[in-house]
Design a protein around this motif. Structure first.
Motif, mmCIF file in Angstrom:
data_model
loop_
_atom_site.group_PDB
_atom_site.id
_atom_site.type_symbol
_atom_site.label_atom_id
_atom_site.label_comp_id
_atom_site.label_asym_id
_atom_site.label_seq_id
_atom_site.Cartn_x
_atom_site.Cartn_y
_atom_site.Cartn_z
ATOM 1 N N ILE A 35 42.961 18.925 102.599
ATOM 2 C CA ILE A 35 42.082 17.948 103.244
ATOM 3 C C ILE A 35 41.179 17.372 102.157
ATOM 4 C CG2 ILE A 35 40.383 17.544 105.071
ATOM 5 C CD1 ILE A 35 41.637 19.797 106.653
ATOM 6 N N PRO A 36 41.378 16.078 101.863
ATOM 7 C CA PRO A 36 40.753 15.491 100.666
ATOM 8 C C PRO A 36 39.232 15.622 100.632
ATOM 9 C CG PRO A 36 42.291 13.934 101.692
ATOM 10 C CD PRO A 36 42.222 15.130 102.596
ATOM 11 N N TRP A 40 34.576 22.311 99.151
ATOM 12 C CA TRP A 40 34.278 23.741 99.026
ATOM 13 C C TRP A 40 34.543 24.344 100.397
ATOM 14 C CZ3 TRP A 40 31.488 27.718 101.087
ATOM 15 C CH2 TRP A 40 31.241 28.838 100.267
ATOM 16 N N VAL A 41 35.334 25.397 100.438
ATOM 17 C CA VAL A 41 35.706 26.029 101.718
ATOM 18 C C VAL A 41 35.479 27.529 101.582
ATOM 19 C CG1 VAL A 41 37.576 26.462 103.359
ATOM 20 C CG2 VAL A 41 37.514 24.287 102.106
ATOM 21 N N GLY A 119 30.476 35.837 111.853
ATOM 22 C CA GLY A 119 30.525 35.102 110.591
ATOM 23 C C GLY A 119 30.780 33.635 110.845
ATOM 24 N N GLN A 120 31.324 32.970 109.857
ATOM 25 C CA GLN A 120 31.494 31.522 109.977
ATOM 26 C C GLN A 120 32.395 30.990 108.871
ATOM 27 O OE1 GLN A 120 27.433 30.266 107.780
ATOM 28 N NE2 GLN A 120 27.158 31.264 109.758
ATOM 29 N N ILE A 121 32.941 29.797 109.131
ATOM 30 C CA ILE A 121 33.590 29.061 108.050
ATOM 31 C C ILE A 121 32.656 27.909 107.683
ATOM 32 C CG2 ILE A 121 35.010 27.575 109.576
ATOM 33 C CD1 ILE A 121 37.261 27.884 107.389
ATOM 34 N N ASP A 122 32.530 27.688 106.386
ATOM 35 C CA ASP A 122 31.587 26.697 105.854
ATOM 36 C C ASP A 122 32.358 25.738 104.948
ATOM 37 O OD1 ASP A 122 29.412 25.328 104.789
ATOM 38 O OD2 ASP A 122 28.827 26.947 103.428
ATOM 39 N N ILE A 123 32.236 24.446 105.220
ATOM 40 C CA ILE A 123 32.888 23.433 104.379
ATOM 41 C C ILE A 123 31.822 22.508 103.814
ATOM 42 C CG2 ILE A 123 34.724 21.700 104.249
ATOM 43 C CD1 ILE A 123 35.773 24.191 105.686
ATOM 44 N N ASP A 124 31.860 22.294 102.515
ATOM 45 C CA ASP A 124 31.010 21.284 101.870
ATOM 46 C C ASP A 124 31.885 20.103 101.483
ATOM 47 O OD1 ASP A 124 28.724 22.812 101.986
ATOM 48 O OD2 ASP A 124 28.855 23.497 99.907
ATOM 49 N N SER A 125 31.309 18.893 101.602
ATOM 50 C CA SER A 125 32.052 17.692 101.213
ATOM 51 C C SER A 125 31.231 16.838 100.264
ATOM 52 C CB SER A 125 32.413 16.865 102.452
ATOM 53 O OG SER A 125 33.163 15.734 102.057
#
Ligand code: SME
Length: 150
Positions: A35-36, A40-41, A119-125
């Protein structure tokens, strides 16, 4: 795009011959590569009995924020709200922990095991305002699959 990625995520997570850690690592790398606007995942998990999050597997630039107290930053807020947090513009957030100056937007989706926020999933773009409802549904799917192997 998301349908194929859902199938690939499930394939990775059900590889019983690999450790949970390795499987989560592979999912982070898959999502970041495919996913372009996922730059950060990573996964954060509740740190034992403490009211804090601990960084788990991630793909992207190493971060100093390996421990995040509940309530602090976007991640810490999701640990207590139990709700998705979509941030189109991180500069507009007061309670935000910057990991890299290139980051423009963030999405955090909580991960539940038997109804408990573990917990969690965290994505930075690095792209401004990239996240849609489709990302939310997709990341909820990923977390539900992860929950099955925890
Ligand atoms: N920005 C997050 C901190 C974690 S980094 O994005 C990896 C936050 O405000 O909680």
């Amino acid at each position: 795009m998301y349908q194929t990625l859902q199938a690939e995520t499930t394939t990775i997570l059900t590889k019983a011959d690999q450790t949970v850690e390795d499987r989560l690592q592979a999912v982070c790398e898959l999502l970041k590569a495919r996913i372009p606007y996922y730059d950060w995942v990573g996964f954060y998990f509740k740190n034992g009995d403490k009211e804090e999050l601990k960084l788990g597997p991630y793909a992207g630039t190493p971060t100093d924020h390996t421990i995040i107290p509940f309530g602090k930053g976007i991640c810490g807020q999701v640990a207590v709200s139990n709700e998705n947090f979509v941030v189109p513009d991180v500069a507009a957030q007061d309670n935000y922990i910057a990991c890299s100056i290139s980051v423009k937007a963030e999405i955090v989706v909580p991960l539940f095991v038997n109804g408990e926020n573990v917990g969690q999933i965290d994505i930075d773009s690095d792209t401004p305002d990239p996240f849609t409802k489709e990302d939310e549904r997709f990341l909820e799917f990923v977390n539900a699959q992860v929950a099955k192997i925890l």
